[in-house]
Design a protein around this motif. Sequence first.
Motif, PDB file in Angstrom:
ATOM      1  N   LEU A 215       0.825  -1.207   0.000  1.00  0.00           N
ATOM      2  CA  LEU A 215       0.000   0.000   0.000  1.00  0.00           C
ATOM      3  C   LEU A 215       0.856   1.252   0.000  1.00  0.00           C
ATOM      4  O   LEU A 215       0.399   2.330  -0.400  1.00  0.00           O
ATOM      5  N   ASN A 216       2.073   1.121   0.451  1.00  0.00           N
ATOM      6  CA  ASN A 216       3.052   2.202   0.383  1.00  0.00           C
ATOM      7  C   ASN A 216       4.382   1.534   0.076  1.00  0.00           C
ATOM      8  O   ASN A 216       4.755   0.581   0.760  1.00  0.00           O
ATOM      9  N   GLU A 217       5.055   1.969  -0.948  1.00  0.00           N
ATOM     10  CA  GLU A 217       6.302   1.335  -1.358  1.00  0.00           C
ATOM     11  C   GLU A 217       7.303   1.345  -0.216  1.00  0.00           C
ATOM     12  O   GLU A 217       7.647   2.411   0.294  1.00  0.00           O
ATOM     13  N   PRO A 218       7.759   0.184   0.244  1.00  0.00           N
ATOM     14  CA  PRO A 218       8.728   0.155   1.344  1.00  0.00           C
ATOM     15  C   PRO A 218      10.017   0.887   0.985  1.00  0.00           C
ATOM     16  O   PRO A 218      10.446   0.865  -0.158  1.00  0.00           O
ATOM     17  N   ASP A 219      10.606   1.527   1.998  1.00  0.00           N
ATOM     18  CA  ASP A 219      11.877   2.255   1.795  1.00  0.00           C
ATOM     19  C   ASP A 219      12.919   1.368   1.132  1.00  0.00           C
ATOM     20  O   ASP A 219      13.683   1.820   0.304  1.00  0.00           O
ATOM     21  N   THR A 220      12.924   0.084   1.499  1.00  0.00           N
ATOM     22  CA  THR A 220      13.939  -0.811   0.966  1.00  0.00           C
ATOM     23  C   THR A 220      13.752  -1.096  -0.524  1.00  0.00           C
ATOM     24  O   THR A 220      14.656  -1.572  -1.172  1.00  0.00           O
ATOM     25  N   LEU A 221      12.574  -0.788  -1.067  1.00  0.00           N
ATOM     26  CA  LEU A 221      12.318  -1.043  -2.485  1.00  0.00           C
ATOM     27  C   LEU A 221      12.354   0.234  -3.326  1.00  0.00           C
ATOM     28  O   LEU A 221      12.191   0.182  -4.532  1.00  0.00           O
ATOM     29  N   ARG A 222      12.548   1.370  -2.695  1.00  0.00           N
ATOM     30  CA  ARG A 222      12.549   2.636  -3.431  1.00  0.00           C
ATOM     31  C   ARG A 222      13.858   2.852  -4.143  1.00  0.00           C
ATOM     32  O   ARG A 222      14.893   2.440  -3.786  1.00  0.00           O
TER      33      ARG A 222
END
Length: 157
Positions: A150-157
């Motif tokens: 639902l919100n792109e995780p920091d680790t995937l940005r």
Amino acid sequence: MNLPARSLDRRIRDTLDRLERDVDAWFATADPAGLPYLMPLSFLWDGQALLISTARTNPTARFLEATGKVRVALGPTRDVVLIDAELREVIPAAELPAEVGDAFAAKSGFDPREQRGAYPYYRVVPRQIQAWREVNELAERDLMLDGRWLNEPDTLR
């Protein structure tokens, strides 16, 4: 306990951390008629999927192959992560890349490649993930729906 509710970002980060560091989880499958079966299994998280292994004759393996569905529960009841996942791939132990098998064995302390009989690996991909600690997080417990955070995780940005 009455801890303050975590933000969506915090719950996603906590969930990803739990997927990285937890070794075991409860895996629930059901036969095509709906008879449930629950089993603890070790897993390896690769950032997109959980990798598990169990004897092909085990009800977990049979039901997973028959229906393609599994529910995974991590953590205690006051800090739970629930994952509804789909079977994406069955990998014979002999075909698993050595580095993946080594990583699984190192994390779990169990090497399915050394077992007698068929112990394939099952790659299951989350479709829905929920996480909550207390009642104050229940209303916003969804972290992933239809395979999308639902919100792109920091680790995937």
